[in-house]
Motif scaffolding. Structure first.
Motif, mmCIF file in Angstrom:
data_model
loop_
_atom_site.group_PDB
_atom_site.id
_atom_site.type_symbol
_atom_site.label_atom_id
_atom_site.label_comp_id
_atom_site.label_asym_id
_atom_site.label_seq_id
_atom_site.Cartn_x
_atom_site.Cartn_y
_atom_site.Cartn_z
ATOM 1 N N THR B 436 0.729 -1.318 0.051
ATOM 2 C CA THR B 436 0.035 -0.138 0.090
ATOM 3 C C THR B 436 0.819 1.199 -0.105
ATOM 4 O O THR B 436 0.471 2.192 -0.183
ATOM 5 C CB THR B 436 -0.996 0.002 1.275
ATOM 6 O OG1 THR B 436 -0.286 -0.078 2.330
ATOM 7 C CG2 THR B 436 -1.832 -0.963 1.161
ATOM 8 N N ASN B 437 2.160 1.192 0.451
ATOM 9 C CA ASN B 437 2.994 2.554 0.057
ATOM 10 C C ASN B 437 3.958 2.492 -1.039
ATOM 11 O O ASN B 437 4.858 1.757 -1.185
ATOM 12 C CB ASN B 437 3.849 2.516 1.549
ATOM 13 C CG ASN B 437 4.436 4.022 1.763
ATOM 14 O OD1 ASN B 437 4.624 4.582 0.708
ATOM 15 N ND2 ASN B 437 4.454 4.353 2.844
ATOM 16 N N PRO B 438 3.522 3.448 -2.130
ATOM 17 C CA PRO B 438 3.886 3.632 -3.020
ATOM 18 C C PRO B 438 5.347 4.329 -3.300
ATOM 19 O O PRO B 438 6.168 4.167 -3.818
ATOM 20 C CB PRO B 438 3.117 4.350 -3.970
ATOM 21 C CG PRO B 438 2.195 4.884 -2.978
ATOM 22 C CD PRO B 438 2.168 4.185 -1.851
ATOM 23 N N LEU B 439 5.842 4.607 -2.090
ATOM 24 C CA LEU B 439 7.076 5.405 -1.827
ATOM 25 C C LEU B 439 8.234 4.223 -1.438
ATOM 26 O O LEU B 439 9.174 4.457 -1.914
ATOM 27 C CB LEU B 439 7.229 6.464 -0.742
ATOM 28 C CG LEU B 439 6.162 7.670 -0.946
ATOM 29 C CD1 LEU B 439 6.188 8.633 0.037
ATOM 30 C CD2 LEU B 439 6.780 8.542 -2.497
ATOM 31 N N THR B 441 9.475 2.000 -2.930
ATOM 32 C CA THR B 441 9.508 1.541 -4.205
ATOM 33 C C THR B 441 10.021 -0.110 -4.500
ATOM 34 O O THR B 441 10.757 -0.617 -3.830
ATOM 35 C CB THR B 441 11.056 2.110 -4.858
ATOM 36 O OG1 THR B 441 10.823 3.526 -4.546
ATOM 37 C CG2 THR B 441 11.032 2.070 -6.371
#
Lengths: 526, 526
Positions: B436-439, B441
């Motif tokens: 869920t965390n697109p940062l 990578t």
């Protein structure tokens, strides 16, 4: 419209079929008022394969391109016509023309021949306005017996009345600067070597004088150090594979002296390589250019069937001061897309969200773009109540783009407030390529701290052009740009926008406006 | 062993609970033969939160760490004890010690106080070998009334017989160099400003003299320009968020002069920040250091429950010539993990694949590591038949790591032969955070073209240390390093390796050997 047509973007140059990489020989024909773009091309292969030729497309408006086939082909199928540039030799310094050719169409192409393990600089000239070329009889014009010496970009340096070529000694990490009176005899002036991010090869340099604008958009005259040297690096870019870096400095006709020792990337996306500027653009500044929108890490495997790769929109550059931190400002390179809506049809009135509409977790806002054929323009501006950001949680505002409300495939982009980072996730678009190629980086990001304005809250804005399988983003009026390709399931056009926040109260949408566009010419030939 | 225990790596320093970021005050106690590591720490919060103190851990072998609680705390809970360094003032230049303190334990910490909106350099000293500290009575020792002036790293410059401090003017993008005879009175010498990849802040600099080794591993004497200045940048690293860059050059006691104007990253992963070297290491070279293995883009949200963030293994640095292209070689920074197997237990004999075993699509090879508790070391060497690489296809060899054969969750890493790029995919490990965390990578890569050897085919090798939730990779004997955190579903240990190729015939495994390890001390306190 079949699936194969849907795989071509509408306002980004592609070949109708076959391979494309670097843009080459960009020039503007002031007589016929026509933009010319050549590009590395093999019409018979969708992967890079010799013989590589110069393909050719033209455009009246720099938006809609018309494919004209091959302009320069190698004498035999072993060699390649590698990247290079075009100048208009209107004063006939080369003596290649006579009065039968209009001075505005005295086109000379300077390009790299790759043959027998050596790369040499060649010239070719056109008597028909750039559609066909004749090789100069005494080629090569520059040969130093090096296997990696390529991509000459030539400009007219009016201050010294000479032609200036920048060309890459790729594997020595030098950009060599040469001068000439006639495009035929070249003299070495200096080298710009081992600078910035070296990557593992230098390619496709260019040297341009860029206007410096003040805060009101007025040009600051009598500036000296507003030359920009851009260099593409591949492989070994810091994000992986291919990227374009640049340096700002002085150029006296012999030596480029950067104003500092920093390095900057021209575009933070993973699909922006081999940027080149046009020669002889209408406003006489020659600061409009375009790049190849791909990356050598995966370009031969992207899921298009008829063709591979597109070029970016044309971008106009300027320099302007930017406050990077409270203690430091500097001259920054801004870019804005050349975006002529007169060439396009609005399929419906622009659609907006109500400003300051509440945005809640799992209760987002929707925009239905049911007229969309895959070409969308949007402006998005949001504010952040910095004091309300919960540190322990992902604090994001996210835009989901998909073909229809019920689809499970989406492209998502948004902003996380703890890190002030913009993010893009191109990993959920459903295509097999996307899901199986780990070099096609799914998540990309851009740290936006200096790219905001304050009005009690922090305000960020982004201008986006989404064209079938490419998204170009321009943050804060072009202070930062980022280009990303993506491959949506079965090339379906994006027609549904969903916006939501992972938290209450932190974010407000100040503006979100989408325009659904199509091109006027149904006979577009890419 | 409960789930909470499994979330701590075994040979990477973590706090037992609470927050950790930058390593601070690294030094080696030659009297008690003990490694000391301090770190930015708040034991009562798993997100960054004031008061930030110096936490403290010690180790006999630099592998197994023992937590010792807080070493330096701010006088009141408003301020923070920010990053800094430690020196051993064995000649008592500071006059803070008397004969009761062994010269080898005359420890002075130089750190940044963050209070009242100003950052000042303070010193504290220890009379008990580094376990507790007393503030110097006339602090601060360096105050220029700046709000972003921090992270002093001090060394003894024996050539000029003075202490040298490098400290960041973070938002002016300057590394300031100061000198002192006594650690108390500091004189400004020079600034190293606006260099390399600026990012949006400079932090945590360090200046070290690094031995240059020849091809046989022998030190080249009488070198001058083998100083390395490292700087951490955050936010705005090219991969997003945080990274450590470095420059190689000369240092005369006053000015650091880089040998060229390129910039290089010390580690290509997304989890390597605030690298710092130890003071007074046994071999007297002081080129052993460690970094914080996280990234400010997502560090406050990683899915651990008791603590947040670990430090990397200790790395020993050296300089050595590397052939980057056929036309260009340069001095490169190599790193190797300090990896003392004597401190560890082999849980089973090392497991290998048969050399040159055929590797086919969908018919891979497996290694069962059923003894593994999450700490694995591996060496992997493969050859590539370059001529057989199919250009149009993803041509990869991929290692899948998971808890058991039937699991759908995996960490994958491998190599793609068209691009000569190594890749890592940490996006399929099943944790909610990862998904869920697109940062965070998912895909990361490293272009390996220069990091190979030729023996008819191209040969690549990587040494890996995988420790519960962190993977450190060292390519081609340390010519390139990359550090990645990952978060496997429910902290389950990796116990199954599956290796396959997307094509026939291109790849051969020359070596793949896994060792399953545990630590000897069951009473480890992290």
């Amino acid at each position: 419209m079949g699936l194969q047509d849907l795989e071509h973007p509408l306002v980004h140059l592609t070949p109708p079929h076959g391979w494309l990489n670097d843009p080459n020989g960009l020039w503007y024909d002031a007589k016929d008022e026509l933009w010319h773009c050549y590009f590395q091309h093999n019409p018979d292969s969708t992967v890079w394969k010799q013989p590589i030729c110069w393909g050719h497309s033209v455009s009246k408006d720099a938006i809609i391109w018309d494919y004209k086939g091959l302009a320069i082909v190698p004498p035999d199928s072993d060699g390649g016509v590698f990247s290079g540039s075009v100048v208009v030799d209107n004063r006939n310094t080369s003596e290649l023309f006579d009065e039968s050719t209009d001075p505005r169409q005295r086109v000379v192409a300077i390009w790299t021949q790759d043959a027998d393990g050596i790369q040499r600089q060649m010239i070719s000239y056109s008597m028909d306005g750039g559609y066909s070329f004749k090789d100069y009889a005494h080629n090569p014009v520059l040969d130093i017996n090096n296997s990696n010496f390529r991509d000459p970009k030539v400009i007219w340096h009016k201050e010294t009345g000479r032609w200036i070529m920048v060309v890459a000694l790729s594997q020595k990490f030098e950009i060599s600067i040469y001068s000439s009176k006639d495009l035929i005899h070249w003299q070495y002036e200096s080298g710009f070597a081992v600078r910035g991010f070296k990557g593992l090869q230098y390619e496709c340099p260019g040297l341009i004088k860029v206007p410096l604008l003040d805060a009101n958009g007025q040009e600051v005259k009598d500036t000296k150090d507003n030359w920009v040297l851009y260099i593409s690096i591949n492989p070994g870019a810091p994000q992986g594979g291919s990227a374009t870096e640049y340096f700002i400095g002085e150029f006296d006709g012999k030596v480029f002296q950067p104003r500092d020792n920093q390095v900057r990337l021209m575009d933070l996306g993973k699909d922006f390589y081999a940027f080149q500027t046009f020669y002889n653009t209408p406003n006489d500044k020659d600061v409009i250019g375009m790049a190849w929108a791909s990356n050598w890490q995966y370009t031969n495997q992207t899921p298009t069937s008829q063709y591979r790769s597109c070029l970016t929109m044309l971008r106009k550059l300027h320099l302007q001061k930017l406050q990077i931190t409270p203690e430091y400002s500097e001259i920054n390179l801004f870019s804005a897309p050349l975006w002529d809506q007169d060439s396009l049809v609005n399929l419906a009135p622009p659609k907006s969200l109500t400003p300051d509409a509440p945005l809640l977790p799992n209760h987002g806002l929707n925009i239905n773009l049911d007229q969309g054929e895959g070409l969308l323009e949007f402006t998005w501006e949001w504010s952040v109540q910095d004091k309300l950001v919960p540190k322990a949680d992902f604090c994001g505002i996210t835009m989901f783009l998909k073909d229809q409300e019920t689809s499970n495939q989406f492209l998502s982009l948004g902003f996380e407030a703890n890190s002030s980072a913009f993010f893009l996730d191109r990993g959920n678009t459903g295509s097999h390529f996307t899901e199986t190629n780990p070099l096609f980086t799914r998540n990309l990001s851009a740290d936006l701290t200096p790219y905001r304005t304050f009005q009690g809250t922090s305000i960020y804005k982004v201008h986006g052009i989404l064209d079938r399988n490419i998204l170009e983003l321009y943050f804060n009026d072009g202070a930062l740009a980022a280009t990303y390709t993506f491959f949506y399931l079965e090339n379906r056009p994006i027609r549904w926008v969903h916006m939501e926040s992972s938290v209450n109260d932190v974010f407000k949408i100040k503006e979100l406006r989408f325009t659904e566009l199509a091109i006027k010419s149904p006979s577009k030939t890419y």
